[in-house]
Design a protein around this motif. Sequence first.
Motif, PDB file in Angstrom:
ATOM      1  N   ASN B  31       0.839  -1.196   0.000  1.00 37.77           N
ATOM      2  CA  ASN B  31       0.000   0.000   0.000  1.00 37.77           C
ATOM      3  C   ASN B  31       0.869   1.238   0.000  1.00 37.77           C
ATOM      4  O   ASN B  31       2.082   1.178   0.255  1.00 37.77           O
ATOM      5  N   GLN B  33       0.672   5.390   1.358  1.00 37.27           N
ATOM      6  CA  GLN B  33      -0.091   6.268   2.240  1.00 37.27           C
ATOM      7  C   GLN B  33       0.421   7.700   2.090  1.00 37.27           C
ATOM      8  O   GLN B  33       1.592   7.927   1.785  1.00 37.27           O
ATOM      9  N   TYR B  35       0.634  11.394   4.212  1.00 32.59           N
ATOM     10  CA  TYR B  35       0.558  12.019   5.529  1.00 32.59           C
ATOM     11  C   TYR B  35       0.798  13.513   5.384  1.00 32.59           C
ATOM     12  O   TYR B  35       1.494  13.958   4.471  1.00 32.59           O
ATOM     13  N   LEU B  43       3.026  13.763  12.327  1.00 34.61           N
ATOM     14  CA  LEU B  43       2.386  13.458  11.051  1.00 34.61           C
ATOM     15  C   LEU B  43       0.959  12.992  11.278  1.00 34.61           C
ATOM     16  O   LEU B  43       0.665  12.276  12.235  1.00 34.61           O
ATOM     17  N   HIS B  45      -2.226  11.043   9.341  1.00 35.73           N
ATOM     18  CA  HIS B  45      -2.575  10.204   8.205  1.00 35.73           C
ATOM     19  C   HIS B  45      -3.715  10.831   7.412  1.00 35.73           C
ATOM     20  O   HIS B  45      -4.708  11.287   7.980  1.00 35.73           O
ATOM     21  N   LEU B  48      -4.959   6.097   2.602  1.00 44.71           N
ATOM     22  CA  LEU B  48      -4.209   4.892   2.266  1.00 44.71           C
ATOM     23  C   LEU B  48      -4.809   4.297   1.006  1.00 44.71           C
ATOM     24  O   LEU B  48      -6.037   4.173   0.898  1.00 44.71           O
ATOM     25  N   PHE B  88       3.824  14.025   2.930  1.00 45.52           N
ATOM     26  CA  PHE B  88       4.735  12.897   2.745  1.00 45.52           C
ATOM     27  C   PHE B  88       3.984  11.699   2.179  1.00 45.52           C
ATOM     28  O   PHE B  88       2.869  11.395   2.620  1.00 45.52           O
ATOM     29  N   GLU B  92       4.483   0.891   1.970  1.00 44.25           N
ATOM     30  CA  GLU B  92       4.692  -0.370   2.673  1.00 44.25           C
ATOM     31  C   GLU B  92       5.014  -1.405   1.599  1.00 44.25           C
ATOM     32  O   GLU B  92       4.182  -1.712   0.749  1.00 44.25           O
ATOM     33  N   LEU B  99       7.020   1.257   7.055  1.00 39.04           N
ATOM     34  CA  LEU B  99       6.758   2.279   6.057  1.00 39.04           C
ATOM     35  C   LEU B  99       8.059   2.979   5.699  1.00 39.04           C
ATOM     36  O   LEU B  99       8.893   3.237   6.574  1.00 39.04           O
ATOM     37  N   PHE B 101       9.323   6.458   4.034  1.00 39.79           N
ATOM     38  CA  PHE B 101       8.808   7.783   3.730  1.00 39.79           C
ATOM     39  C   PHE B 101       9.639   8.469   2.653  1.00 39.79           C
ATOM     40  O   PHE B 101      10.874   8.323   2.601  1.00 39.79           O
TER      41      PHE B 101
END
Lengths: 112, 111
Positions: B31, B33, B35, B43, B45, B48, B88, B92, B99, B101
Amino acid sequence: DTAVSQTPKYLVTQMGNDKSIKCEQNLGHDTMYWYKQDSKKFLKIMFSYNNKELIINETVPNRFSPKSPDKAHLNLHINSLELGDSAVYFCASSRIDGGTQYFGPGTRLLVL
Amino acid sequence: SQQGEEDPQALSIQEGENATMNCSYKTSINNLQWYRQNSGRGLVHLILIRSNEREKHSGRLRVTLDTSKKSSSLLITASRAADTASYFCATEHQGAQKLVFGQGTRLTINP
């Protein structure tokens, strides 16, 4: 209600000292993390714990020692602080199967 | 390195305009994501998107994912001054329990 909390928020200390940062989450999550964000805002994972067991240790110097007394807490102890340790340290948590992470407000560490 | 790259590094637009940020990554993901980080804060969320999804919406946010190009974009429509923050992307990756970044995009919305 704060989901992920960290203390202290600010930490100014001298080189060579030992310090600890505490993290607590009240979300019932099984996994907790420590990240380091440098001055360029680059965020890098340091450790992750799953139900009190160390899962990830990203080649962090052994001066950094995480401790998880229970799955709601993940503390970070740093020995012999160095100038390069100055950064913002974030704690985060997630459910055991990953996905969304919830971050604490950060601890701004300045080593003089 | 699995680290993603974000583009642009900084973006400044007028309030009411749309803002688009891009993220590219190198290896297969479970996935991706997005942020947001306000200055001096942690951060938060936003959204996703899983590897088998192509588009997701949440309010004024629209995220697309192109796994063939290993890239994603975040669109914020009708921007507001309160959208000023760093954004950001985080990926994953398959086989990894963490995660990764990107370096973030600093978005400034001018009133």
